[in-house]
Design a protein around this motif. Structure first.
Motif, short mmCIF file in Angstrom:
data_model
loop_
_atom_site.label_atom_id
_atom_site.label_comp_id
_atom_site.label_asym_id
_atom_site.label_seq_id
_atom_site.Cartn_x
_atom_site.Cartn_y
_atom_site.Cartn_z
N GLY A 1 11.74 -21.27 19.99
CA GLY A 1 11.84 -21.17 21.60
C GLY A 1 10.08 -20.89 22.03
O GLY A 1 9.77 -21.13 22.86
N GLU A 2 9.47 -19.89 20.97
CA GLU A 2 8.09 -19.86 21.29
C GLU A 2 7.39 -21.18 21.05
O GLU A 2 6.31 -21.49 21.72
N MET A 3 7.52 -21.87 20.03
CA MET A 3 6.89 -23.16 19.91
C MET A 3 7.11 -24.14 21.06
O MET A 3 6.43 -24.92 21.40
N ARG A 4 8.33 -24.07 21.69
CA ARG A 4 8.59 -24.82 22.66
C ARG A 4 8.01 -24.49 24.05
O ARG A 4 7.25 -25.56 24.72
N ALA A 5 7.69 -23.27 24.07
CA ALA A 5 7.02 -22.68 25.27
C ALA A 5 5.38 -23.25 25.01
O ALA A 5 4.80 -23.57 26.07
N GLN A 6 4.99 -22.91 23.86
CA GLN A 6 3.53 -23.40 23.49
C GLN A 6 3.17 -24.89 23.73
O GLN A 6 2.18 -25.50 24.25
N ALA A 7 4.32 -25.64 23.46
CA ALA A 7 4.22 -27.18 23.50
C ALA A 7 4.26 -27.56 25.28
O ALA A 7 3.44 -28.21 25.49
N GLU A 8 5.21 -26.88 25.83
CA GLU A 8 4.98 -27.18 27.18
C GLU A 8 3.70 -26.56 28.17
O GLU A 8 3.15 -27.16 28.94
N ARG A 9 3.05 -25.64 27.38
CA ARG A 9 1.86 -25.18 27.89
C ARG A 9 0.74 -26.15 27.53
O ARG A 9 -0.05 -26.48 28.49
N MET A 10 0.80 -26.74 26.36
CA MET A 10 -0.22 -27.90 26.10
C MET A 10 0.04 -28.97 26.84
O MET A 10 -0.77 -29.84 27.40
N ARG A 11 1.36 -29.30 27.06
CA ARG A 11 1.76 -30.45 27.96
C ARG A 11 0.88 -30.25 29.45
O ARG A 11 0.39 -31.06 29.91
N ALA A 12 0.95 -29.15 30.09
CA ALA A 12 0.52 -28.86 31.37
C ALA A 12 -1.14 -29.00 31.29
O ALA A 12 -1.69 -29.50 32.03
N ILE A 13 -1.81 -28.48 30.46
CA ILE A 13 -3.17 -28.62 30.25
C ILE A 13 -3.49 -30.26 30.01
O ILE A 13 -4.63 -30.42 30.58
N ILE A 14 -2.81 -31.01 29.17
CA ILE A 14 -3.07 -32.27 29.35
C ILE A 14 -2.85 -32.96 30.44
O ILE A 14 -3.65 -33.87 30.75
N ASP A 15 -1.86 -32.70 31.42
CA ASP A 15 -1.46 -33.37 32.48
C ASP A 15 -2.86 -32.78 33.35
O ASP A 15 -3.20 -33.60 34.25
N ASP A 16 -3.20 -31.73 33.51
CA ASP A 16 -4.42 -31.37 34.23
C ASP A 16 -5.62 -32.11 33.77
O ASP A 16 -6.37 -32.52 34.80
N LEU A 17 -5.99 -32.23 32.76
CA LEU A 17 -7.01 -32.91 32.16
C LEU A 17 -6.88 -34.52 32.60
O LEU A 17 -7.87 -35.09 33.20
N LEU A 18 -5.49 -35.04 32.66
CA LEU A 18 -5.71 -36.48 33.06
C LEU A 18 -5.82 -36.37 34.49
O LEU A 18 -6.26 -37.52 35.26
N SER A 19 -5.33 -35.50 35.28
CA SER A 19 -5.51 -35.37 36.76
C SER A 19 -7.13 -35.34 37.21
O SER A 19 -7.54 -36.12 37.82
N LEU A 20 -7.85 -34.59 36.48
CA LEU A 20 -9.13 -34.43 36.57
C LEU A 20 -9.87 -35.64 36.14
O LEU A 20 -10.89 -36.07 37.04
N SER A 21 -9.48 -36.48 35.15
CA SER A 21 -10.06 -37.64 34.95
C SER A 21 -9.80 -38.78 36.03
O SER A 21 -10.54 -39.47 36.32
N ARG A 22 -8.67 -38.79 36.49
CA ARG A 22 -8.19 -39.78 37.73
C ARG A 22 -9.21 -39.36 38.85
O ARG A 22 -9.77 -40.18 39.45
N LEU A 23 -9.27 -37.85 39.11
CA LEU A 23 -10.07 -37.73 40.37
C LEU A 23 -11.62 -37.91 40.06
O LEU A 23 -12.29 -38.60 41.14
N GLU A 24 -12.15 -37.88 38.71
CA GLU A 24 -13.58 -38.09 38.65
C GLU A 24 -13.64 -39.98 38.68
O GLU A 24 -14.69 -40.41 39.31
#
Length: 269
Positions: free
Chosen positions: A244-267
């Motif tokens: 469960g902890e690993m799954r939560a951290q994986a979701e957290r990493m997915r959210a960070i990657i989604d934010d980076l992709l959004s920032l890249s598209r905005l730039e």
């Protein structure tokens, strides 16, 4: 009244007295006074001609010899000429020091007049903007830096920030242009080569976009396996909390990657 003028007045009176006495002695007072005044006028005309010739001949610095009021006139102008030449030498020294200092600056500097014509530029500006001296002096800056963004920058009149445009004859080189108002409707155009910074920024953007895409694929695989393990009742009973902890951290990493992709598209936009 100065002593020179008093001397000149007494000189004139002396001319008249001598002429009057000569006229009385000869019986032709009018003719004597006429020749005295004519001689006095000719003397002034000769000195006026000498003054004009001295002013016209720029090679002669020392004034010609003169008498009376003309001696004072020559002397006063000679002192004024000395002060003017000293002022010109100081100004020339300041201009020479300014040019030497600006020539050593790696950034370009262009002085632009009221009608956006080029008044002066240093060596760095000539190199970065492909300007030539003296051919380009007097030309409008927008005719030589033909970039729509730069023209719009001038028209907008908001010079709080700089803009980045390609070099006029080197598209691979990026230049930062910043107009600084000063004086009476004049501007100083500061030019800086930001090619290296622009490339580093582009590398950063590309790295963020590529890394985000590359990390998203393995993270999806890891999340899929974690979901499979969590769905297995036998494994979840023993390792439910760590998974469960690993799954939560994986979701957290997915959210960070989604934010980076959004920032890249905005730039990119």
């Amino acid at each position: 009244m100065s002593g020179a003028w008093l001397t000149e007045i007494w000189r004139f009176v002396g001319f008249l007295v001598v002429a009057l006495l000569a006229g009385i002695a000869s019986g032709y007072i009018g003719i004597a006074l006429f020749f005295a005044l004519a001689g006095y006028l000719v003397w002034h005309m000769v000195n006026l001609y000498r003054l004009e010739r001295w002013l016209r001949d720029s090679r002669r610095f020392n004034p010609p010899d003169a008498e009376g009021i003309w001696s004072e006139v020559f002397h006063h102008y000679y002192r004024l000429q000395k002060r003017t030449r000293a002022r010109k030498r100081r100004l020339a020294a300041l201009v020479r020091e300014f040019r030497e200092s600006t020539a050593a600056v790696p950034d370009g500097a262009v002085v632009v007049g009221r009608s956006w014509e080029i008044l002066w530029f240093n060596n760095a500006a000539g190199r970065l903007l492909s300007l030539r001296a003296p051919q380009d002096v007097g030309q409008r800056i927008a005719n030589l830096v033909r970039n729509p963004a730069f023209v719009q920058y001038i028209v907008a009149g908001d010079f709080a920030d700089s803009i980045t445009v390609p070099a006029p004859k080197e598209p691979g080189r990026m230049l930062s242009l910043h107009l600084v108002p000063y004086g009476s409707f004049q501007h100083l155009l500061l030019v800086r080569d930001v090619t290296r910074l622009h490339r580093l920024e582009q590398l950063r953007k590309d790295f963020v976009a590529n890394a985000s895409h590359e990390l998203r694929t393995p993270l999806t695989v890891i999340s899929g396996y974690l979901d499979t393990l969590l769905d297995d009742e036998a494994i979840r009973a023993d390792l439910g909390h760590p998974l469960g902890e690993m799954r939560a951290q994986a979701e957290r990493m997915r959210a960070i990657i989604d934010d980076l992709l959004s920032l890249s598209r905005l730039e990119q936009e």
